[in-house]
Scaffold this active site. Sequence first.
Site, PDB file in Angstrom:
ATOM      1  N   ASP A  42       0.859  -1.184   0.000  1.00 36.95           N
ATOM      2  CA  ASP A  42       0.000   0.000   0.000  1.00 36.95           C
ATOM      3  C   ASP A  42       0.900   1.240   0.000  1.00 36.95           C
ATOM      4  OD1 ASP A  42      -2.982   0.985   0.745  1.00 36.95           O
ATOM      5  OD2 ASP A  42      -1.503   2.230   1.790  1.00 36.95           O
ATOM      6  N   ASN A  48      -2.360  12.953  -3.630  1.00 32.43           N
ATOM      7  CA  ASN A  48      -3.424  13.381  -4.536  1.00 32.43           C
ATOM      8  C   ASN A  48      -3.929  14.772  -4.189  1.00 32.43           C
ATOM      9  OD1 ASN A  48      -3.719  11.406  -6.507  1.00 32.43           O
ATOM     10  ND2 ASN A  48      -5.090  10.155  -5.266  1.00 32.43           N
ATOM     11  N   ASP A  67      -1.581   9.304 -10.302  1.00 35.39           N
ATOM     12  CA  ASP A  67      -1.592   8.205 -11.278  1.00 35.39           C
ATOM     13  C   ASP A  67      -0.183   7.882 -11.769  1.00 35.39           C
ATOM     14  OD1 ASP A  67      -4.301   7.943 -11.073  1.00 35.39           O
ATOM     15  OD2 ASP A  67      -4.781   8.925 -12.969  1.00 35.39           O
ATOM     16  N   GLU A 119      -4.547   2.609  -4.105  1.00 32.03           N
ATOM     17  CA  GLU A 119      -3.091   2.514  -4.028  1.00 32.03           C
ATOM     18  C   GLU A 119      -2.651   1.152  -3.518  1.00 32.03           C
ATOM     19  OE1 GLU A 119      -4.516   4.526  -0.183  1.00 32.03           O
ATOM     20  OE2 GLU A 119      -5.125   4.286  -2.264  1.00 32.03           O
TER      21      GLU A 119
END
Length: 287
Positions: A161, A169, A178, A204
């Site tokens: 993770d 973000n 991304d 993620e």
Amino acid sequence: MSFAWGALQFFRGGIAADRQIDERLSERLEKVGQELDDEVFSVMRLLKEHLELSGSHSDSLTKVSNTLVASTSPERVRSIIQMLISENKKVQNEVRDLNTRLQQSQQQIEKLRISLSDSHKLGMLDAVTSLKNRHWLEIHLPKEVDTANETKGALSLIMADVDHFKRINDSFGHAVGDEILRRFAELLSKNIKGRDTAARYGGEEFIILLPQTRLEGAKNLGEQIRGELESKKWMHHRTGQPIGKVTASFGVAELRPGEDCYALLDRADSKLYEAKAAGRNRIIADE
């Protein structure tokens, strides 16, 4: 909701967004499949027309042959020959048209076949990272678990993770997020080999499936990936603004005899949760 519960939910139907993707993919497959069926039916109809045309032509030749035998007048013979030439030209034109239509149908069927194949492939690949996705895992993880149990072979699983991904973000935008996911996916792909498979199953969160690998080997692989990720320098691809260090947390588990895929996932997920709770950027294995 705990991460463990999320992992189980992933294999028991996923979230609403995943269901919508499934529905869109199913609709696409159904549409292409229907178009393929229609085109095949069209070819069958054309072939039937060709057979009927051939039969009709044979009947005409038989009638003309019988008439020709009974004819003695030169004019009558010439008339019959002209009729045969006309009938033959008509058949040639119809066969030529039929062949053209069959070729067009063949090309259309090939396009539909490729489209259907692409649709299936898209259903197994993640759009952002090009890794295998949740659909692939749903099919192949249970198979790998069954194979390992039947052969008494090793099978390990890493759950990873990306740390503080929401913060990335929020601070730099989803395009940067991304790009980080893609780069992380590339790092995973670079470090696996043979039957090993890296997959993204949401957000993620990633899974590395390691057939014929014991726990110690999986831990070493996870540590290698963690160290490489930590050492990278990240910058905004447009502005050059430093993003800072990007790290990931890892949970590792090895399949126990007779265990199913849900239990294996749950144990790896539990260790991932411990790694994040302990400060992130670390690996914890289910010893």
